[in-house]
Design an enzyme around this catalytic site. Structure first.
Site, PDB file in Angstrom:
ATOM      1  N   ASN A 152       1.022  -1.322  -0.224  1.00 28.38           N
ATOM      2  CA  ASN A 152      -0.017   0.083  -0.117  1.00 28.38           C
ATOM      3  C   ASN A 152       0.523   1.283  -0.076  1.00 28.38           C
ATOM      4  OD1 ASN A 152       0.796  -0.624   2.535  1.00 28.38           O
ATOM      5  ND2 ASN A 152      -0.939   0.771   3.478  1.00 28.38           N
ATOM      6  N   LYS A 175      12.995  -7.274   0.061  1.00 27.97           N
ATOM      7  CA  LYS A 175      11.782  -8.204  -0.513  1.00 27.97           C
ATOM      8  C   LYS A 175      10.424  -7.307  -0.615  1.00 27.97           C
ATOM      9  CE  LYS A 175       8.466 -10.571   0.070  1.00 27.97           C
ATOM     10  NZ  LYS A 175       7.543 -10.168  -1.088  1.00 27.97           N
ATOM     11  N   VAL A 232       0.982 -12.618   9.280  1.00 24.66           N
ATOM     12  CA  VAL A 232       2.168 -12.986   8.775  1.00 24.66           C
ATOM     13  C   VAL A 232       3.140 -12.205   9.684  1.00 24.66           C
ATOM     14  CG1 VAL A 232       3.884 -12.325   6.859  1.00 24.66           C
ATOM     15  CG2 VAL A 232       1.558 -12.652   6.273  1.00 24.66           C
ATOM     16  N   GLU A 250       5.379  -3.686  11.946  1.00 20.99           N
ATOM     17  CA  GLU A 250       4.327  -2.671  11.682  1.00 20.99           C
ATOM     18  C   GLU A 250       3.260  -3.360  11.186  1.00 20.99           C
ATOM     19  OE1 GLU A 250       3.966  -0.011  13.204  1.00 20.99           O
ATOM     20  OE2 GLU A 250       5.920   0.449  13.856  1.00 20.99           O
ATOM     21  N   CYS A 284      -2.849   1.821   6.838  1.00 18.03           N
ATOM     22  CA  CYS A 284      -2.690   1.016   8.226  1.00 18.03           C
ATOM     23  C   CYS A 284      -3.029   2.177   9.284  1.00 18.03           C
ATOM     24  CB  CYS A 284      -1.637   0.543   8.314  1.00 18.03           C
ATOM     25  SG  CYS A 284      -0.242   1.775   8.424  1.00 18.03           S
ATOM     26  N   GLN A 331      -8.331  -7.853  -2.998  1.00 18.56           N
ATOM     27  CA  GLN A 331      -8.748  -6.961  -1.900  1.00 18.56           C
ATOM     28  C   GLN A 331     -10.154  -6.349  -2.187  1.00 18.56           C
ATOM     29  OE1 GLN A 331      -6.688  -5.774   0.697  1.00 18.56           O
ATOM     30  NE2 GLN A 331      -8.490  -5.004   1.460  1.00 18.56           N
ATOM     31  N   GLU A 462       9.864   3.204  14.189  1.00 16.87           N
ATOM     32  CA  GLU A 462      10.379   3.512  12.950  1.00 16.87           C
ATOM     33  C   GLU A 462      10.472   4.944  12.854  1.00 16.87           C
ATOM     34  OE1 GLU A 462      10.193   0.480   9.680  1.00 16.87           O
ATOM     35  OE2 GLU A 462       7.855   0.347  10.166  1.00 16.87           O
TER      36      GLU A 462
HETATM   37  P1  NAD Z   1       0.886  -8.874   3.830  1.00 20.39           P
HETATM   38  O1  NAD Z   1       1.218  -9.365   5.271  1.00 20.39           O
HETATM   39  O2  NAD Z   1       0.197  -9.810   3.200  1.00 20.39           O
HETATM   40  O3  NAD Z   1       2.535  -9.008   3.047  1.00 20.39           O
HETATM   41  C1  NAD Z   1       3.344  -8.129   3.598  1.00 20.39           C
HETATM   42  C2  NAD Z   1       4.677  -8.673   3.144  1.00 20.39           C
HETATM   43  O4  NAD Z   1       5.069  -9.868   3.539  1.00 20.39           O
HETATM   44  C3  NAD Z   1       4.721  -8.642   1.517  1.00 20.39           C
HETATM   45  O5  NAD Z   1       5.852  -8.497   1.279  1.00 20.39           O
HETATM   46  C4  NAD Z   1       4.811 -10.342   1.459  1.00 20.39           C
HETATM   47  O6  NAD Z   1       5.254 -10.847   0.168  1.00 20.39           O
HETATM   48  C5  NAD Z   1       5.290 -10.810   2.615  1.00 20.39           C
HETATM   49  N1  NAD Z   1       5.000 -12.127   3.216  1.00 20.39           N
HETATM   50  C6  NAD Z   1       3.740 -12.757   2.972  1.00 20.39           C
HETATM   51  N2  NAD Z   1       3.973 -13.882   3.413  1.00 20.39           N
HETATM   52  C7  NAD Z   1       5.156 -13.985   4.149  1.00 20.39           C
HETATM   53  C8  NAD Z   1       5.957 -15.064   4.745  1.00 20.39           C
HETATM   54  N3  NAD Z   1       5.259 -16.303   5.103  1.00 20.39           N
HETATM   55  N4  NAD Z   1       7.281 -14.660   5.251  1.00 20.39           N
HETATM   56  C9  NAD Z   1       7.671 -13.675   4.839  1.00 20.39           C
HETATM   57  N5  NAD Z   1       7.129 -12.664   4.299  1.00 20.39           N
HETATM   58  C10 NAD Z   1       5.855 -12.826   3.818  1.00 20.39           C
HETATM   59  O7  NAD Z   1       0.413  -7.665   3.995  1.00 20.39           O
HETATM   60  P2  NAD Z   1      -0.084  -6.666   2.721  1.00 20.39           P
HETATM   61  O8  NAD Z   1      -1.195  -7.069   2.249  1.00 20.39           O
HETATM   62  O9  NAD Z   1       0.993  -6.552   1.578  1.00 20.39           O
HETATM   63  O10 NAD Z   1      -0.269  -5.026   3.381  1.00 20.39           O
HETATM   64  C11 NAD Z   1      -1.431  -4.712   3.929  1.00 20.39           C
HETATM   65  C12 NAD Z   1      -1.076  -5.013   5.418  1.00 20.39           C
HETATM   66  O11 NAD Z   1      -0.312  -4.219   5.736  1.00 20.39           O
HETATM   67  C13 NAD Z   1      -2.166  -4.443   6.176  1.00 20.39           C
HETATM   68  O12 NAD Z   1      -2.494  -5.367   7.267  1.00 20.39           O
HETATM   69  C14 NAD Z   1      -1.846  -2.817   6.627  1.00 20.39           C
HETATM   70  O13 NAD Z   1      -2.391  -2.507   7.729  1.00 20.39           O
HETATM   71  C15 NAD Z   1      -0.545  -3.344   6.835  1.00 20.39           C
HETATM   72  N6  NAD Z   1       0.341  -2.052   6.930  1.00 20.39           N
HETATM   73  C16 NAD Z   1       0.825  -1.559   8.011  1.00 20.39           C
HETATM   74  C17 NAD Z   1       1.644  -0.504   8.131  1.00 20.39           C
HETATM   75  C18 NAD Z   1       2.280  -0.056   9.635  1.00 20.39           C
HETATM   76  O14 NAD Z   1       3.222   0.866   9.466  1.00 20.39           O
HETATM   77  N7  NAD Z   1       1.630  -0.290  10.723  1.00 20.39           N
HETATM   78  C19 NAD Z   1       1.803   0.355   7.142  1.00 20.39           C
HETATM   79  C20 NAD Z   1       1.476  -0.034   5.941  1.00 20.39           C
HETATM   80  C21 NAD Z   1       0.537  -1.235   5.889  1.00 20.39           C
END
Ligand code: NAD
Length: 481
Positions: A152, A175, A232, A250, A284, A331, A462
């Site tokens: 995002n 990654k 995750v 995060e 988020c 989504q 962060e």
């Molecule tokens: P996601 O958890 O599906 O993926 C995040 C990353 O993790 C991707 O690069 C993905 O390929 C990787 N990943 C997936 N499975 C993995 C595994 N088994 N081992 C290691 N890496 C793995 O999240 P998303 O759908 O890409 O993003 C949306 C989420 O991110 C929402 O929950 C949102 O709230 C959160 N987010 C949080 C913040 C914050 O700062 N708190 C900021 C932006 C987004």
């Protein structure tokens, strides 16, 4: 024979072809393919970690001027290309061009900020309790850092992890999310020309299950900085605990926006629309729970639904678009499922919620608002991550504060009020990492700490100078005189 440009992984200073490639598709126009991006294998990931390990001894001891110059050059180029990169971001992720340019500017400024931080890393010299002995406390790089990011914020989140990692002398294996490799690749290309030695920064693109997991578990990686979903993140924390890696997570949010009777109505409506629906609600820090006291409730519901009717949902690159498409079909389906679920559990859909057709085929959705929802409904407990908000009606401030904190998450929280007493009390008693008074829940400056509490964050903060907590390790050294 492929017709779209191919983009490779950056490993040890070389652009290396992947075993396979995936198309990067514009969510505003599914016929528009931005390019093909390499899918790294577990062997590629291993090569990237080995390259980072090999580069670490020299980079970790490199002069701070070299690091500052490189980060400054990266920031300067990102800022100079903000319009082009902002358009790319809008085209691949779906936020509007204005939002895309804003995010790219933020990324450029983050690199500039950390260029300065290279020169500001200070330690302490304190006297020992033993006479004649001095104690020196310094910060050193952690080692090889694995950086895993969500889709995002494809420019800003990589920037706020990569810039401090490099500034403090670490090597990086990055990654990005599989859905948005375009911005990640451009960022890597800029970094590759910044004067940073080969192997210090590596890009591996691909699926989390294929290369994310091996990155987290690799014995050559010292620390993992992750932003993404809670599921995750929790799994990564467990894996890092087993291998005793430093970890920073995060994760999601279910951020409350409180609106009190004494709020300025027009301001409350504007900031609620902004934080619930802009960037298609895919932040988020988006406020998906609007907690409204009963004195202002009817006026607020009428005014926000009227304002929502004026929002223009359309192609992210088109001038005048307020809300771009949802980023992916998965989504979009999740967003629509939650709208149905909210109604099935008793909520009233008063605006939006349907899929929209535009000139090009894309994942367009009308921002949705549900009233008559209660705190126990799934729509108020689980992160939707789309343009969907629900209203919880409460009697007064005390109940509003209780409901604001009544969530497993704790990222950001907002209050709209003209009462200094309530604003001050809310700032102190909100169980969130970030609190906003008369401002949207989203929108944190690039030089201050970013992060939350409870299920939203884990590990050091962060951004800003607080980033050094994660990206450095402390050494206490004694000197006998
Ligand atoms: P996601 O958890 O599906 O993926 C995040 C990353 O993790 C991707 O690069 C993905 O390929 C990787 N990943 C997936 N499975 C993995 C595994 N088994 N081992 C290691 N890496 C793995 O999240 P998303 O759908 O890409 O993003 C949306 C989420 O991110 C929402 O929950 C949102 O709230 C959160 N987010 C949080 C913040 C914050 O700062 N708190 C900021 C932006 C987004």
């Amino acid at each position: 024979m492929h017709t779209t440009p191919r983009h490779d992984n950056l490993i040890g200073g070389q652009w290396l072809a992947g075993g396979s490639y995936t198309p990067n598709i514009n969510p505003s126009n599914l016929a528009d393919v931005l390019g093909e991006y390499a899918q790294a294998s577990a062997a590629d990931l291993d090569a990237a970690v080995q390259a980072a390990r090999a580069a670490f001894p020299v980079w970790s001891m490199s002069g701070i001027q070299a690091r500052a110059d490189a980060l400054d050059a990266i920031g300067t180029e990102i800022l100079a290309r903000r319009d082009e990169l902002g358009a790319l971001l809008a085209r691949e992720e779906g936020k509007t061009r204005v939002e895309g340019v804003g995010e790219v500017s933020r990324a450029g400024n983050i690199f500039k900020f950390f260029a300065g931080e290279c020169l500001r890393l200070a330690g302490e010299v304190v006297p020992s309790v033993r006479p004649g002995i001095g104690v020196e406390i310094t910060r050193e790089p952690v080692g090889v850092v694995g950086i895993i990011t969500p889709w995002n914020f494809p420019m800003a989140i990589p920037a706020w992890k990569i810039a401090p990692a490099l500034a403090y002398g670490n090597c990086v294996v990055f990654k990005p999310a599989d859905l948005v490799p375009g911005c990640a690749w451009e960022l890597a290309e800029i970094i590759s020309r910044s004067g940073i030695p080969a192997g210090v920064f590596n890009l591996v693109m691909g699926r989390g299950s294929v290369i994310g997991d091996p990155l987290v578990n690799h014995p050559g990686v010292d620390a993992i900085s992750f932003t993404g979903s809670q599921g995750v993140g929790a799994r990564i924390a467990q894996q890092c605990a087993l291998s005793l890696k430093k970890v920073q997570l995060e994760m999601g949010g279910k951020n409350p926006q409180v609106i009190l009777d004494d709020a300025n109505l027009a301001q409350a409506v504007e900031l609620s629309v902004q934080s619930a629906f802009y960037s298609t609600g895919q932040r988020c820090t988006a406020s998906s729970r609007l907690i409204v006291t009963e004195g202002i409730y009817p006026q607020f519901v009428a005014a926000i639904t009227a304002r929502m009717a004026t929002l223009k949902v359309g192609d992210a690159l088109e001038a005048g678009t307020d809300i771009g498409p949802v980023s992916s079909l998965a989504q979009l389906e999740q967003d629509m499922r939650y709208v149905e679920l909210g109604q099935a559990q008793g909520g009233q859909l008063v605006a939006g919620g349907d899929r929209l057709q535009r000139a090009t085929e894309g994942f367009y959705m009308a921002p949705a608002l549900l009233t008559d929802t209660t705190a126990d409904m799934r729509i108020n407990r689980e992160e939707v991550f789309g343009p969907v908000a629900s209203i919880i009606r409460v009697k007064g401030y005390d109940e509003a504060l209780f409901e604001a904190n009544n969530t497993p998450f704790g990222l950001s929280a907002g209050i709209a009020t003209t009462s200094l007493k309530h604003a001050t009390h809310f700032k102190r008693h909100s169980q969130a990492g970030m609190v906003m008074v008369n401002l949207p829940t989203a929108g944190v400056d690039y030089h201050v700490p970013f992060g939350g509490r409870k299920g939203s964050s884990y590990g050091p903060r962060e951004q800003g100078r607080y980033a050094q907590e994660f990206f450095t390790t402390v050494k206490t050294a004694y000197i006998g005189i």
